[in-house]
Write an enzyme that holds these catalytic residues in place. Structure first.
Site, PDB file in Angstrom:
ATOM      1  N   GLY A 150      39.643  30.681  44.664  1.00 23.34           N
ATOM      2  CA  GLY A 150      38.747  30.111  45.666  1.00 23.34           C
ATOM      3  C   GLY A 150      39.427  28.898  46.264  1.00 23.34           C
ATOM      4  N   CYS A 204      43.819  31.814  39.341  1.00 24.39           N
ATOM      5  CA  CYS A 204      43.977  30.652  40.214  1.00 24.39           C
ATOM      6  C   CYS A 204      42.846  29.647  39.996  1.00 24.39           C
ATOM      7  CB  CYS A 204      44.093  31.103  41.672  1.00 24.39           C
ATOM      8  SG  CYS A 204      44.596  29.759  42.770  1.00 24.39           S
ATOM      9  N   TYR A 205      41.950  29.481  40.958  1.00 27.72           N
ATOM     10  CA  TYR A 205      40.830  28.554  40.774  1.00 27.72           C
ATOM     11  C   TYR A 205      40.056  28.899  39.497  1.00 27.72           C
ATOM     12  CZ  TYR A 205      36.441  26.109  41.734  1.00 27.72           C
ATOM     13  OH  TYR A 205      35.339  25.305  41.652  1.00 27.72           O
ATOM     14  N   HIS A 251      48.375  35.128  41.893  1.00 29.01           N
ATOM     15  CA  HIS A 251      47.368  36.132  42.252  1.00 29.01           C
ATOM     16  C   HIS A 251      47.858  37.556  41.965  1.00 29.01           C
ATOM     17  CE1 HIS A 251      44.416  33.557  44.347  1.00 29.01           C
ATOM     18  NE2 HIS A 251      45.476  32.776  44.485  1.00 29.01           N
ATOM     19  N   GLU A 287      46.235  40.178  42.331  1.00 28.30           N
ATOM     20  CA  GLU A 287      45.566  41.152  43.203  1.00 28.30           C
ATOM     21  C   GLU A 287      46.265  41.355  44.537  1.00 28.30           C
ATOM     22  OE1 GLU A 287      44.577  38.136  42.527  1.00 28.30           O
ATOM     23  OE2 GLU A 287      43.473  37.191  44.155  1.00 28.30           O
ATOM     24  N   ASP A 291      31.025  58.324  56.586  1.00 30.24           N
ATOM     25  CA  ASP A 291      30.012  57.784  55.671  1.00 30.24           C
ATOM     26  C   ASP A 291      28.776  58.675  55.593  1.00 30.24           C
ATOM     27  OD1 ASP A 291      31.806  55.749  55.469  1.00 30.24           O
ATOM     28  OD2 ASP A 291      30.697  54.366  56.765  1.00 30.24           O
ATOM     29  N   LYS A 351      35.098  51.646  51.390  1.00 32.47           N
ATOM     30  CA  LYS A 351      35.412  52.734  52.324  1.00 32.47           C
ATOM     31  C   LYS A 351      36.463  53.713  51.768  1.00 32.47           C
ATOM     32  CE  LYS A 351      34.997  54.180  56.711  1.00 32.47           C
ATOM     33  NZ  LYS A 351      33.742  54.233  57.467  1.00 32.47           N
TER      34      LYS A 351
END
Ligand code: XMP
Length: 546
Positions: free
Chosen positions: A68, A95-96, A182, A184, A240, A402
């Protein structure tokens, strides 16, 4: 007394043992949840303010505290309930999130005056649990001003970088882990493996959250929700609503009726494809409302973009409402009998439920919790559904991103063309014809667009592009074709790359491809004598021309 035989305990479904990602701000949390799911472990985003007691009721496999933008010392910086760290649930702070853990658990966080942004060389301990099997020297993507200067009591340091000697820590006993960089983001090449180590080895989470498992789980949920009632679904031609409809059909068969309002503003062959796929292939009861004329006359003389949107949206609601009322009335008059008219095959029956293709990103955006009951929202996937319909919603995609919807679609056997369809606006071709929409202009645009689509697909670029389409401006220009001067329409080629449509770049299509598109369009669409290319990004332009 006989022997006591333990009954087999059923394995909990992946969704019953989620990895909870605590959102500490920024875009990171959503990305972490997606990366965890890519490891086939179900994960959900929750607010950082979740209490330890609430978290415990979710029976999580693991907790992840996201990164964050704040400093842990800043007033109003996101905090977490310290009780979370005593739950005995494996917890990873990123991280944060790592800095919060250090701060709460007896370590220290300081602004050392040295920041790290971007790719950073990290030295990781091979014996650590998070970095097991990974190279000792690796690149980690960093974005921090503060640094952990003392790990939590009982934790040992397992990685360091030049500016952050404590770039990771772990406390195997309490199962608490922190990482400054990070895992990710794609710029951390071994990031996904770090996550896998945490999920599989530390948290003992099995990789069972697959498309097949999602289908099984949703089918059960839909059956439990719907019982023997009838369900209505509006198909738009997009992925969708198609996947949502197929899931419901798999669950409750012909209790589902799909309504496909053909407004005549779809691309070439799209309407036929919807009918062929749902009625022909999947045998889903389908009311195909051929409302092309109605929409055209409603658009007669309407040139303003927003007025067109409104006209299409309102007309769509009206048609859908009429159809559903007809079905409800038909159900009261003669239960179970198909009605004739616009419908091609329409089992009637009062429907109590309405399918909606709400995605997890919509749930997050509206600040909702995936487990909270839904109400009809004003933005939806179909051209707009009545706000005041007294129906309960069935939302089988509510937990999915998605790309996951697409995987489920593939698993259900939805044709490639539908699964991978580029986003297409609800008002359709009406907002790609500048000015007034007429039958003639629709036909010209549809033909030109079909050629463009065909060539983009042939070049293997369709999936790479966020959107690619033709636009028909409200001007004419002079050309010379054969021995004659012509006064015809230009066609604009618009192709963009983007991640989320908020920003976009114009796609650098190969010249040879552009040449083919241009010459085919002017040769095959008689009214067109010129093809031009849109080379503007968003901003300052929008993706669509209207
Ligand atoms: P713009 O043109 O604003 O478009 O850059 C961003 C994305 O939104 C789509 N779009 C629409 N979708 N109804 C829709 O359902 C609309 O009225 C509409 N207008 C734009 C556009 O195709 C792009 O993906």
């Amino acid at each position: 007394m006989g022997e006591v035989v333990a009954l087999p305990v059923p394995e909990p479904g992946p969704e019953e043992r989620p990895v909870l990602v605590l959102d500490c701000g920024g875009q990171y949390a959503q990305l972490i949840a997606r990366r965890v799911r890519e490891c086939r472990v179900y994960s959900e985003l929750v607010p950082h303010s979740i209490s330890a007691a609430e978290a415990r009721t979710r029976n999580p496999r693991a907790l992840v505290l996201s990164g964050g933008p704040a400093s842990v010392y800043a007033a109003g910086a996101p905090r977490v309930d310290p009780g979370l760290f005593s739950l005995g649930v494996p917890t990873l702070g990123i991280c944060y999130g790592m800095q919060l853990m250090a701060q709460e658990l007896g370590g220290a966080v300081e602004r050392t005056g040295v920041s790290e942004f971007g790719k950073t060389e990290v030295r990781a301990e091979a014996e650590s649990e998070l970095f097991a099997g990974l190279p000792v020297e690796q690149t980690g993507w960093m974005s921090h001003r503060d640094s952990v200067t003392a790990p939590p009591a009982g934790a040992r340091v397992t990685a360091g970088s030049p500016a952050a000697p404590i770039a990771a820590f772990e406390d195997s006993e309490r199962r608490l882990y922190g990482i400054q960089f990070h895992p990710e983001v794609v710029h951390t090449p071994h990031g996904q493996e770090v996550l896998k180590n945490f999920l599989y080895a530390v948290a003992d989470a099995p990789p069972t959250w697959t498309a097949a498992a999602v289908i099984e789980e949703q089918v059960e949920r839909i059956r439990a929700q719907v019982g023997s009632e009838r369900v209505l679904c509006a198909l738009s031609g997009g992925v969708d609503s198609a996947v949502a409809a197929l899931l419901v059909h798999k669950a409750v068969g012909d209790q589902l009726v799909c309504v496909f309002v053909d407004h005549g503003l779809l691309r070439k062959d799209e309407a036929a494809q919807v009918v062929e796929t749902f009625e022909g292939h999947f045998h889903v009861p389908l009311v195909h409302v051929e409302a092309q004329e109605r929409f055209l006359s409603r658009l007669d003389g309407v040139a303003d973009p927003e007025a067109k949107r409104k006209a299409v949206g309102e007309e769509f609601i009206r048609v859908f409402e009429e159809e559903s009322q007809r079905m409800q009335a038909g159900a009261r008059a003669k239960p179970g009998r198909p009605r004739s008219g616009a419908a091609q095959s329409a089992p009637s029956g009062a429907a109590r439920f309405l399918v909606q293709g709400t995605l997890y990103s919509d749930v997050i955006e509206s600040g909702g919790d995936a487990s909270v009951a839904a109400t009809i929202k004003s933005h939806h996937n179909v051209g707009g559904l009545p706000e005041d319909m007294e129906m309960e919603l069935v939302e089988p995609l509510r937990l999915l991103f998605k790309d996951e919807v697409r995987r489920v679609g593939e698993e259900l056997g939805l044709p490639e063309r539908m699964v991978w369809r580029q986003p297409f606006p609800g008002p359709g071709l009406a907002i790609r014809i500048i000015g007034e929409v007429t039958r003639e202009r629709l036909e010209i645009l549809r033909e030109a667009d079909a050629i463009l689509q065909e060539e983009i697909r042939r070049a293997g670029l369709y999936r790479e592009l966020w959107q690619s389409f033709a636009v028909l401006p409200a001007i004419r220009s002079v050309g010379v074709q054969g021995d004659e001067r012509t006064y015809g329409y230009p066609i604009v080629v618009r192709a963009v790359t983007s991640d989320d449509a908020m920003t976009a770049d114009w796609a650098r299509l190969p010249y040879d491809l552009l040449e083919t598109i241009s010459s085919r369009i002017v040769n095959e669409v008689p009214a067109v004598n010129r093809v031009v290319l849109d080379v503007t990004s968003k901003p300052p332009s929008t993706i669509e021309w209207e």
